[in-house]
Enzyme design. Structure first.
Site, PDB file in Angstrom:
ATOM      1  N   HIS A 285     -22.526  -1.648 -37.252  1.00 15.62           N
ATOM      2  CA  HIS A 285     -21.488  -0.850 -36.601  1.00 15.62           C
ATOM      3  C   HIS A 285     -20.098  -1.260 -37.071  1.00 15.62           C
ATOM      4  O   HIS A 285     -19.311  -0.426 -37.523  1.00 15.62           O
ATOM      5  CB  HIS A 285     -21.581  -1.009 -35.081  1.00 15.62           C
ATOM      6  CG  HIS A 285     -22.584  -0.117 -34.438  1.00 15.62           C
ATOM      7  ND1 HIS A 285     -22.383   1.215 -34.235  1.00 15.62           N
ATOM      8  CD2 HIS A 285     -23.828  -0.389 -33.943  1.00 15.62           C
ATOM      9  CE1 HIS A 285     -23.432   1.753 -33.651  1.00 15.62           C
ATOM     10  NE2 HIS A 285     -24.323   0.802 -33.453  1.00 15.62           N
TER      11      HIS A 285
ATOM     12  N   GLU B  88     -24.883  -4.974 -23.310  1.00 19.30           N
ATOM     13  CA  GLU B  88     -24.955  -3.514 -23.359  1.00 19.30           C
ATOM     14  C   GLU B  88     -26.401  -3.058 -23.558  1.00 19.30           C
ATOM     15  O   GLU B  88     -26.896  -2.167 -22.867  1.00 19.30           O
ATOM     16  CB  GLU B  88     -24.068  -3.008 -24.495  1.00 19.30           C
ATOM     17  CG  GLU B  88     -24.094  -1.506 -24.692  1.00 19.30           C
ATOM     18  CD  GLU B  88     -23.323  -1.082 -25.931  1.00 19.30           C
ATOM     19  OE1 GLU B  88     -23.077   0.124 -26.083  1.00 19.30           O
ATOM     20  OE2 GLU B  88     -22.981  -1.953 -26.763  1.00 19.30           O
TER      21      GLU B  88
ATOM     22  N   HIS C 234      -7.093   7.334  18.973  1.00 18.85           N
ATOM     23  CA  HIS C 234      -8.474   7.501  18.537  1.00 18.85           C
ATOM     24  C   HIS C 234      -9.420   7.502  19.740  1.00 18.85           C
ATOM     25  O   HIS C 234     -10.308   8.355  19.863  1.00 18.85           O
ATOM     26  CB  HIS C 234      -8.872   6.375  17.577  1.00 18.85           C
ATOM     27  CG  HIS C 234      -8.315   6.518  16.195  1.00 18.85           C
ATOM     28  ND1 HIS C 234      -6.980   6.525  15.942  1.00 18.85           N
ATOM     29  CD2 HIS C 234      -8.943   6.655  14.997  1.00 18.85           C
ATOM     30  CE1 HIS C 234      -6.773   6.655  14.633  1.00 18.85           C
ATOM     31  NE2 HIS C 234      -7.965   6.745  14.031  1.00 18.85           N
TER      32      HIS C 234
END
Length: 444
Positions: free
Chosen positions: A269, A334, A427
């Protein structure tokens, strides 16, 4: 060669995909030439993003001329050029790309999550796709049609309404015809002939021609990676990826010819790619090293392969395969390939890997092109907390709450108590008002 997990930790270095300080001097000098003597790579990225955000198409065209020597009449690739690229693509290559597309589609369709609703419990979850996704494909020698398939198809399967692609035109050279053919097969709606940081800015902020997207996916150089990080928050991104990496776990049953070939496939690569062999067999190390020498000799990419193996490659000798798995889990590569007698027996012990490849006939190269899962996977140890690109990256989930009167009554008092503990009387009052109303109705 190193021995054991502790030694492996000391030599297996991580490469920061956003480290602009390590750029070679020619790249730094070009930055200064284009942006001024005080410019840094970081400041140049920020300037380009600001310019594209403010200037739109005109800024994108200006940078296309400045960076890529491309004089663009239009940012979108004309339909005639897309058709010509398709016609120029050999039939056997079209068939190979179409086969890959079918397998990618089938895999991602199998992983699609679905809406669910529990009416009795008053709960559910709706799954909705993103509206618009932008893909980035580098130009030049780094043009990979497989990446177009691996990013566009999961988006399409997820139901994304519009998928566009940006890829740079270099001077007056034609765009890579195979990339354009892959875009057609994957159902890409539009292709823009712009690249680098300006392309990321255009996708993130929008221009007169390029509409703003919700998410940007795809690889690129360190400038592109830095730009993606800078626009994250304005849009979503698939991740910031460093150089590719593979760990090959092999025992004495592994075929040394296959092991060497797989290490070479990774190393070719670029010089920063990492190809690592971890084994408990000294004999396998000897045979693989011999095979490497023989297979590299005469390889057209021999120089790149040797640089990669010398700079980032490593062989780790461990006492047993339990330690080998520990090395892999610590590094979180990876790609993790198990070249062992019974790979499925060990698969359950793998915790951290972008992708897992089991057995001698499941090499990582098949994952690159045709196996089915996307080859866009986390690098640099980020597999500890992130996953390979999938339909899930292009989907949003919306929880649904639809409580019945009875369910609200059962739960309301607890909600009031928690709200009071948090010091939020409004609330608590919103719930209590309903509880009082229900009580009043029941006493009538």
């Amino acid at each position: 060669m190193v021995r054991g997990l502790a030694a492996a930790e000391s030599v297996l270095t991580r490469i920061d995909p956003l480290d602009l300080s390590s750029l070679p001097e020619p790249a730094l000098q070009r930055t200064r030439d284009l942006f001024g003597v005080d410019a840094t790579p970081e400041s140049s990225v920020l300037q380009m993003l600001r310019d594209v955000r403010a200037g739109g198409d005109s800024a994108v065209r200006r940078y296309a001329s400045l960076l890529d020597d491309a004089d663009l009449d239009t940012l979108e690739v004309p339909e005639a050029e897309l058709e010509a690229a398709w016609d120029d693509t050999p039939d056997d290559l079209k068939q190979a790309l179409q086969l890959a597309a079918r397998r990618i589609t089938e895999f991602h369709e199998a992983t699609l999550p679905r809406d669910w609703v529990d009416l009795s419990g008053g709960l559910g979850e709706l799954v909705r796709p993103l509206e618009r996704v932008g893909l980035y494909a580098p130009g030049g020698t780094a043009a990979y049609p497989s990446t177009v398939l691996m990013t566009a198809i999961p988006a399409r399967v997820a139901g994304v309404s519009e998928v566009v692609l940006a890829t740079p035109r270099r001077g007056q050279e034609p765009l890579n015809s195979t990339v354009l053919a892959a875009a057609r097969i994957a159902g890409v709606d539009a292709v823009y002939q712009v690249g680098g940081v300006p392309a990321i800015g255009a996708l993130a902020y929008g221009t007169e021609t390029i509409r703003k997207v919700d998410k940007i996916c795809g690889p690129g150089n360190v400038f592109v990676a830095y730009a993606k990080r800078m626009v994250q928050g304005q849009v979503d991104i698939d991740g910031v990826f460093g150089p590719t990496e593979t760990i090959l776990l092999a025992d004495e049953s592994a075929n040394p010819v296959f092991c060497a070939a797989d290490l070479i496939a990774q190393a070719e690569h670029d010089p920063m790619a990492s190809a690592i062999l971890v084994t408990d067999s000294q004999n396998l190390i000897y045979t693989v090293e011999a095979e490497l020498d023989g297979q590299i000799t005469g390889n057209p990419r021999a120089e790149t392969i040797r640089q990669s193996l010398e700079r980032q490659g490593c062989i780790v000798l461990v006492d047993d395969f339990t330690e080998a798995i520990a090395v892999a889990n610590h590094i979180a590569p990876e790609h993790l390939c198990l070249m062992v007698a019974n790979p499925w027996a060990w698969a359950g012990q793998v915790r951290n890997a972008g992708g897992l490849f089991l057995g001698e006939f499941s090499p990582e190269v098949m994952g690159d092109y045709i196996a089915g899962p996307s080859h866009v996977m986390p690098t640099g140890g980020t597999a500890r907390f992130s996953s390979a690109l999938s339909v899930h990256h292009f989907l949003r989930t919306m929880p649904v709450v639809g409580l019945s009167l009875q369910r609200f009554t059962d739960l309301g008092a607890a909600a009031v108590r928690i709200a009071e503990a948090e010091g939020l009387p409004g609330h608590a009052g919103a719930v209590q008002a309903r509880l009082d109303h229900i009580a009043a109705m029941q006493t009538r």
